[in-house]
Design an enzyme around this catalytic site. Structure first.
Site, PDB file in Angstrom:
ATOM      1  N   CYS A  44       0.777  -1.310  -0.434  1.00  0.00           N
ATOM      2  CA  CYS A  44      -0.244   0.455  -0.527  1.00  0.00           C
ATOM      3  C   CYS A  44       0.997   1.354  -0.136  1.00  0.00           C
ATOM      4  CB  CYS A  44      -0.590  -0.353   1.083  1.00  0.00           C
ATOM      5  SG  CYS A  44      -2.052   1.755   0.910  1.00  0.00           S
ATOM      6  N   LYS A  85       2.419  -9.618   0.540  1.00  0.00           N
ATOM      7  CA  LYS A  85       2.238  -8.587  -0.998  1.00  0.00           C
ATOM      8  C   LYS A  85       3.051  -8.032  -0.931  1.00  0.00           C
ATOM      9  CE  LYS A  85      -0.803  -6.290  -3.549  1.00  0.00           C
ATOM     10  NZ  LYS A  85      -1.981  -4.664  -3.505  1.00  0.00           N
ATOM     11  N   HIS A 113       2.850  -7.009  -6.875  1.00  0.00           N
ATOM     12  CA  HIS A 113       1.962  -5.851  -7.503  1.00  0.00           C
ATOM     13  C   HIS A 113       2.571  -5.256  -8.503  1.00  0.00           C
ATOM     14  CE1 HIS A 113      -0.504  -2.479  -6.975  1.00  0.00           C
ATOM     15  NE2 HIS A 113      -0.254  -3.063  -8.476  1.00  0.00           N
ATOM     16  N   ASN A 144      -0.159  -8.742  -9.265  1.00  0.00           N
ATOM     17  CA  ASN A 144      -1.422  -8.046  -9.545  1.00  0.00           C
ATOM     18  C   ASN A 144      -1.370  -7.025  -9.997  1.00  0.00           C
ATOM     19  OD1 ASN A 144      -2.250  -6.188  -6.780  1.00  0.00           O
ATOM     20  ND2 ASN A 144      -3.537  -7.087  -7.580  1.00  0.00           N
ATOM     21  N   GLY A 145      -2.050  -6.810 -10.467  1.00  0.00           N
ATOM     22  CA  GLY A 145      -2.097  -5.783 -10.776  1.00  0.00           C
ATOM     23  C   GLY A 145      -2.939  -5.430 -12.656  1.00  0.00           C
ATOM     24  N   ALA A 173      -8.341  -6.919  -7.269  1.00  0.00           N
ATOM     25  CA  ALA A 173      -8.698  -5.780  -5.876  1.00  0.00           C
ATOM     26  C   ALA A 173      -9.963  -5.066  -6.536  1.00  0.00           C
ATOM     27  CB  ALA A 173      -7.327  -4.927  -5.470  1.00  0.00           C
ATOM     28  N   ARG A 174      -9.948  -3.771  -6.533  1.00  0.00           N
ATOM     29  CA  ARG A 174     -10.438  -3.684  -7.106  1.00  0.00           C
ATOM     30  C   ARG A 174     -11.399  -3.942  -8.779  1.00  0.00           C
ATOM     31  NH1 ARG A 174      -7.185   1.575  -9.884  1.00  0.00           N
ATOM     32  NH2 ARG A 174      -6.192  -0.362 -10.545  1.00  0.00           N
TER      33      ARG A 174
END
Length: 308
Positions: A44, A85, A113, A144-145, A173-174
């Site tokens: 994050c 992560k 990520h 991720n991404g 995620a989103r």
């Protein structure tokens, strides 16, 4: 001036280094009986997270990461998984070295990520980098991404096949927030999906505020995720206004047509019925005063196998 005549000077105590590992263990113990595993987020980049020494700030402190992961693995029951992560570091070698530290410290899987710490969501993820880091460790590595829909996920797997990199999975995620059915190869229609989420929120005793926010994200959609122009035969603009006005889970259920019965089995909190307009004006738990003056109370029988 003699030593006796000197004024004494006081200095503030030196700041103590935050004890991150004990805090991580304490937090994990609070939830470990309710989850299958603990995932440490070191990706994050938000300022509140980084300024607190959390999230992507940990990418600069491998020794702290090792301490946190080692302590967690030692404290958690063996059947609880420990994963983490991370984000890409400035160079491939640094990313690979960091992954090895995580693995050595007890991480059983690592999600990467595929963006640098300072890169924002609007900037495309670096899928090519996965081919250069996936084999740094022996534990499963996930990507991720930019996984917002099934088409992008399929494109990524094709990309991995061409690069001959054996990634174990992807983290969404989103894309999952906007469209929870992204995990299904045979997804339900939009209306049924949203109603199913509302029922799940009731079953898990989710607060109406959290449910309301998630629903607003699902109704808005996002990058690569389009939503219908109407819901339940009402224009999406009007329906969003109705959702915005809700102040309880019961009102949300009514708006989405997800309230199958007046008293759902799992609606076990008084907050569920906050500001809820019952179909009749009788209060279901009102005490009878007389047959003539008081409305009849509705008796709610528990279902078989459940206590009242």
């Amino acid at each position: 001036m003699s030593p006796q005549g000197r004024k004494s000077r006081s200095f503030p105590p030196a700041p103590q280094r935050p004890r991150r590992a004990p805090l991580a263990v304490e937090a994990a113990r609070l939830v470990c009986q309710d989850v299958s595993g603990i995932d440490v987020n070191m990706g994050c980049p938000k300022s509140f997270s980084v300024k607190g020494g959390m999230g992507a700030a940990l990418l600069d402190k491998p020794e702290v990461v090792a301490e946190i992961l080692t302590s967690l693995r030692r404290a958690l029951p063996s059947e609880k998984s420990l994963t983490c992560k991370i984000r890409m570091l400035p160079s491939t070698d640094k990313t690979r070295d960091f992954m090895r530290i995580c693995e050595k410290s007890g991480a059983e899987a690592i999600t990467v990520h595929l963006r640098l710490r300072d890169e924002r969501p609007a900037e495309p993820a670096h899928w090519d980098e996965m081919a250069r880091v996936w084999d740094a460790v022996k534990v499963p590595v996930l990507a991720n991404g930019d996984f917002f829909n099934r088409r992008q996920i399929d494109e990524f797997w094709k990309h991995c096949s061409e690069k001959e990199c054996q990634v174990s999975g992807v983290m969404i995620a989103r894309g999952a927030l906007w469209n929870p059915s992204i995990f299904s190869r045979d997804p339900p229609n939009f209306d049924d999906m949203v109603k199913s989420y509302v029922r799940s929120a009731v079953a898990t005793n989710s607060t109406y505020q959290n449910t309301k926010w998630v629903l607003s994200q699902m109704l808005a959609g996002g990058t690569g995720v389009t939503v219908p122009t109407s819901f339940n035969g009402i224009s999406m603009k009007v329906f969003n206004r109705e959702l915005s006005a809700t102040k309880s889970m019961a009102q949300i259920c009514t708006a989405f047509g997800a309230l199958d019965e007046m008293y759902p089995t799992r609606a076990h909190t008084t907050v569920f019925y906050k500001d809820f307009a019952f179909e009749d004006t009788k209060r279901p738990l009102e005490t009878e005063v007389s047959e003539e003056s008081a409305p009849k109370s509705r008796k709610i029988e528990p279902e078989s196998g459940e206590s009242a």
